[in-house]
Design an enzyme around this catalytic site. Structure first.
Site, PDB file in Angstrom:
ATOM      1  NE  ARG A 292     -42.483  73.611  -4.484  1.00 41.54           N
ATOM      2  CZ  ARG A 292     -43.358  71.889  -3.748  1.00 41.54           C
ATOM      3  NH1 ARG A 292     -44.409  71.921  -3.696  1.00 41.54           N
ATOM      4  NH2 ARG A 292     -42.885  71.064  -3.392  1.00 41.54           N
TER       5      ARG A 292
ATOM      6  CE  LYS B  32     -35.476  68.475  -0.896  1.00 38.73           C
ATOM      7  NZ  LYS B  32     -36.571  68.126  -0.086  1.00 38.73           N
TER       8      LYS B  32
ATOM      9  CG  ASP C  10     -45.494  76.454  -6.843  1.00 37.76           C
ATOM     10  OD1 ASP C  10     -45.205  74.998  -7.306  1.00 37.76           O
ATOM     11  OD2 ASP C  10     -46.217  76.026  -6.104  1.00 37.76           O
ATOM     12  CB  VAL C  11     -42.841  74.385 -11.913  1.00 40.57           C
ATOM     13  CG1 VAL C  11     -40.907  74.493 -11.785  1.00 40.57           C
ATOM     14  CG2 VAL C  11     -42.226  72.613 -10.748  1.00 40.57           C
TER      15      VAL C  11
ATOM     16  CE1 TYR D 195     -39.485  61.162 -10.659  1.00 44.07           C
ATOM     17  CE2 TYR D 195     -39.073  58.155 -10.971  1.00 44.07           C
ATOM     18  CZ  TYR D 195     -38.744  59.517 -10.395  1.00 44.07           C
ATOM     19  OH  TYR D 195     -37.742  60.458 -10.614  1.00 44.07           O
TER      20      TYR D 195
END
Length: 235
Positions: free
Chosen positions: A36, A14, A61-62, A158
């Site tokens: 994922r 997405k 899934d990193v 972040y």
């Protein structure tokens, strides 16, 4: 083994990741949709194929060693890696009250996930005639812009994760000097996505443009740069 130039985009089911996959596919690349969630991954692949893209799904899934290793083992060729998967960690992220577990979670995806994925896929990239790595960063990771008060709200998870990612990328640039691997950082701008509750003013297509350009650089293109649509971003 596929003879078609192949890309893998992480977090591609997405938003910006999907549009990067779509843009690379429109240029004729075979594109792996790394994600994922099985259903979202399959839906994205189906949508891309309906648009004429040679797309395939890659369970990924990193933040998980086994998942990344399995993804790497599933590929027979890789020319382009776009490390797009990322999380904000939610709010609030004030330095004086932050939960350290939030920091660990953000770093696990935004930094360690990039290292984990890149290292697992480097053997395939080294075999490519024109390997490209693009790491999705953000202008909020620019120390210069933070000092100037131009780097968005306070977000101790972040924002520093993107600064860390920038520094990590430069370490790869130094180690890979003398190879044909080009690795750059792309800032998509403030894009309306699930990541920010769709508050951004740019579209995912607009946000994908710089990453697509860096993923398809010619042999004389730059490496070790930090770019948005307007050009280089100050570190």
């Amino acid at each position: 083994m596929s003879e078609k130039t192949t890309a893998l985009v992480t977090g591609a089911n997405k938003g910006i990741g999907y549009e990067i996959a779509a843009g690379l596919g429109a240029l004729g690349l075979r594109v792996g949709v790394g994600a994922r969630d099985e259903q979202r991954r399959e839906d994205a692949v189906e949508k891309l194929r309906a648009a004429g893209v040679d797309a395939f799904g890659v369970p990924l899934d990193v933040s998980d060693d086994a998942s990344v290793a399995a993804a790497a083992a599933s590929l027979d060729r890789l020319d382009v890696l776009v490390n797009n998967a990322g999380i904000t960690g939610g709010t609030p992220q004030d330095p004086t009250t932050v939960d350290l577990d939030l920091l660990r979670t953000v770093l696990e995806t935004n930094v360690f996930g990039v290292i984990r994925t890149t290292n697992a896929l480097l053997p395939l990239l080294r075999r490519s005639p024109a390997p490209r790595i693009v790491n999705l960063s953000s202008s909020v990771g620019s120390l210069a812009r933070q000092v100037a008060g131009q780097a968005g709200p306070v977000a101790i998870g972040y924002s520093p994760s993107k600064t860390y990612l920038n520094a990590v990328t430069l370490q790869y640039v130094r180690e890979l000097e003398g190879t044909n691997i080009k690795i750059n950082l792309a800032c998509p701008g403030y894009v309306a996505t699930d990541l920010n509750g769709h508050r951004g003013h740019r579209t995912p297509q607009e946000g994908a443009a710089t990453a697509i350009r860096l993923a398809t650089l010619p042999d004389d293109g730059p490496t070790g740069g930090f770019f948005d649509d307007a050009g280089p971003i100050p570190w």
